[in-house]
Write a protein that holds these residues in place. Structure first.
Motif, PDB file in Angstrom:
ATOM      1  N   MET A   1       0.841  -1.173   0.000  1.00 21.06           N
ATOM      2  CA  MET A   1       0.000   0.000   0.000  1.00 21.06           C
ATOM      3  C   MET A   1       0.889   1.239   0.000  1.00 21.06           C
ATOM      4  O   MET A   1       1.934   1.259   0.654  1.00 21.06           O
ATOM      5  CB  MET A   1      -0.904   0.002   1.228  1.00 21.06           C
ATOM      6  N   LYS A   2       0.454   2.258  -0.716  1.00 15.94           N
ATOM      7  CA  LYS A   2       1.149   3.533  -0.713  1.00 15.94           C
ATOM      8  C   LYS A   2       0.321   4.528   0.084  1.00 15.94           C
ATOM      9  O   LYS A   2      -0.836   4.270   0.398  1.00 15.94           O
ATOM     10  CB  LYS A   2       1.360   4.033  -2.141  1.00 15.94           C
ATOM     11  N   THR A  29       5.874   3.942   2.190  1.00 18.13           N
ATOM     12  CA  THR A  29       5.584   3.394   3.516  1.00 18.13           C
ATOM     13  C   THR A  29       4.950   4.458   4.397  1.00 18.13           C
ATOM     14  O   THR A  29       5.096   5.655   4.159  1.00 18.13           O
ATOM     15  CB  THR A  29       6.865   2.892   4.215  1.00 18.13           C
ATOM     16  N   TYR A  30       4.260   4.000   5.431  1.00 16.49           N
ATOM     17  CA  TYR A  30       3.684   4.935   6.396  1.00 16.49           C
ATOM     18  C   TYR A  30       4.793   5.717   7.079  1.00 16.49           C
ATOM     19  O   TYR A  30       4.649   6.921   7.333  1.00 16.49           O
ATOM     20  CB  TYR A  30       2.851   4.168   7.425  1.00 16.49           C
ATOM     21  N   CYS A  33       5.864   8.614   4.987  1.00 22.08           N
ATOM     22  CA  CYS A  33       4.809   9.617   4.979  1.00 22.08           C
ATOM     23  C   CYS A  33       4.796  10.401   6.295  1.00 22.08           C
ATOM     24  O   CYS A  33       4.673  11.628   6.293  1.00 22.08           O
ATOM     25  CB  CYS A  33       3.460   8.948   4.735  1.00 22.08           C
ATOM     26  N   ALA A  34       4.929   9.703   7.412  1.00 21.76           N
ATOM     27  CA  ALA A  34       4.912  10.362   8.720  1.00 21.76           C
ATOM     28  C   ALA A  34       6.090  11.327   8.871  1.00 21.76           C
ATOM     29  O   ALA A  34       5.922  12.444   9.363  1.00 21.76           O
ATOM     30  CB  ALA A  34       4.927   9.318   9.837  1.00 21.76           C
ATOM     31  N   LEU A  35       7.261  10.911   8.439  1.00 22.01           N
ATOM     32  CA  LEU A  35       8.422  11.808   8.515  1.00 22.01           C
ATOM     33  C   LEU A  35       8.215  13.043   7.645  1.00 22.01           C
ATOM     34  O   LEU A  35       8.517  14.168   8.055  1.00 22.01           O
ATOM     35  CB  LEU A  35       9.695  11.080   8.088  1.00 22.01           C
ATOM     36  N   ALA A  36       7.676  12.849   6.457  1.00 23.43           N
ATOM     37  CA  ALA A  36       7.401  13.977   5.570  1.00 23.43           C
ATOM     38  C   ALA A  36       6.338  14.881   6.181  1.00 23.43           C
ATOM     39  O   ALA A  36       6.394  16.109   6.018  1.00 23.43           O
ATOM     40  CB  ALA A  36       6.958  13.463   4.199  1.00 23.43           C
ATOM     41  N   GLY A  37       5.385  14.298   6.896  1.00 20.96           N
ATOM     42  CA  GLY A  37       4.348  15.087   7.547  1.00 20.96           C
ATOM     43  C   GLY A  37       4.928  16.078   8.544  1.00 20.96           C
ATOM     44  O   GLY A  37       4.532  17.251   8.575  1.00 20.96           O
ATOM     45  N   TYR A  38       5.888  15.633   9.337  1.00 25.25           N
ATOM     46  CA  TYR A  38       6.523  16.533  10.297  1.00 25.25           C
ATOM     47  C   TYR A  38       7.318  17.626   9.587  1.00 25.25           C
ATOM     48  O   TYR A  38       7.256  18.800   9.949  1.00 25.25           O
ATOM     49  CB  TYR A  38       7.443  15.763  11.249  1.00 25.25           C
ATOM     50  N   GLU A  63      -2.243  13.856   8.121  1.00 23.05           N
ATOM     51  CA  GLU A  63      -2.777  12.493   8.053  1.00 23.05           C
ATOM     52  C   GLU A  63      -2.096  11.781   6.892  1.00 23.05           C
ATOM     53  O   GLU A  63      -1.924  12.351   5.814  1.00 23.05           O
ATOM     54  CB  GLU A  63      -4.283  12.566   7.796  1.00 23.05           C
ATOM     55  N   CYS A  64      -1.695  10.558   7.112  1.00 22.27           N
ATOM     56  CA  CYS A  64      -1.178   9.707   6.042  1.00 22.27           C
ATOM     57  C   CYS A  64      -2.287   8.730   5.687  1.00 22.27           C
ATOM     58  O   CYS A  64      -2.626   7.848   6.481  1.00 22.27           O
ATOM     59  CB  CYS A  64       0.072   8.954   6.494  1.00 22.27           C
TER      60      CYS A  64
END
Length: 79
Positions: A1-2, A29-30, A33-38, A63-64
């Motif tokens: 999943m992306k 990966t989640y 995505c989470a690191l990019a979110g921060y 949100e990812c």
């Protein structure tokens, strides 16, 4: 999943989010995505007027969201 990253600009005064942005990049990966979110949350706040952030008590939530990737193309109909 992306995963796709969705950023929400929110006011902590009334716990309302009034602006959202869906990034155009898909993350494999989640974790990515989470690191990019921060990082993008930080950059978003850095680009806003500090006075506005103080006055409206702004924060960025993210949100990812998982997206399904269809690797096998659907079968063509018989003609």
């Amino acid at each position: 999943m992306k995963y796709v990253l969705i950023l929400y600009l929110c006011s902590m005064l009334d716990n309302s989010c009034f602006e959202s942005t869906i990034t155009s990049h898909e993350y494999p990966t989640y974790y990515d995505c989470a690191l990019a979110g921060y990082k993008l949350s930080h950059n978003t706040l850095m680009n806003l007027d500090p006075g506005r952030i103080e006055e409206q008590q702004l924060a960025v939530k993210y949100e990812c969201r998982g997206v399904k990737v269809n690797i096998i193309p659907p079968q063509k109909p018989n003609v």
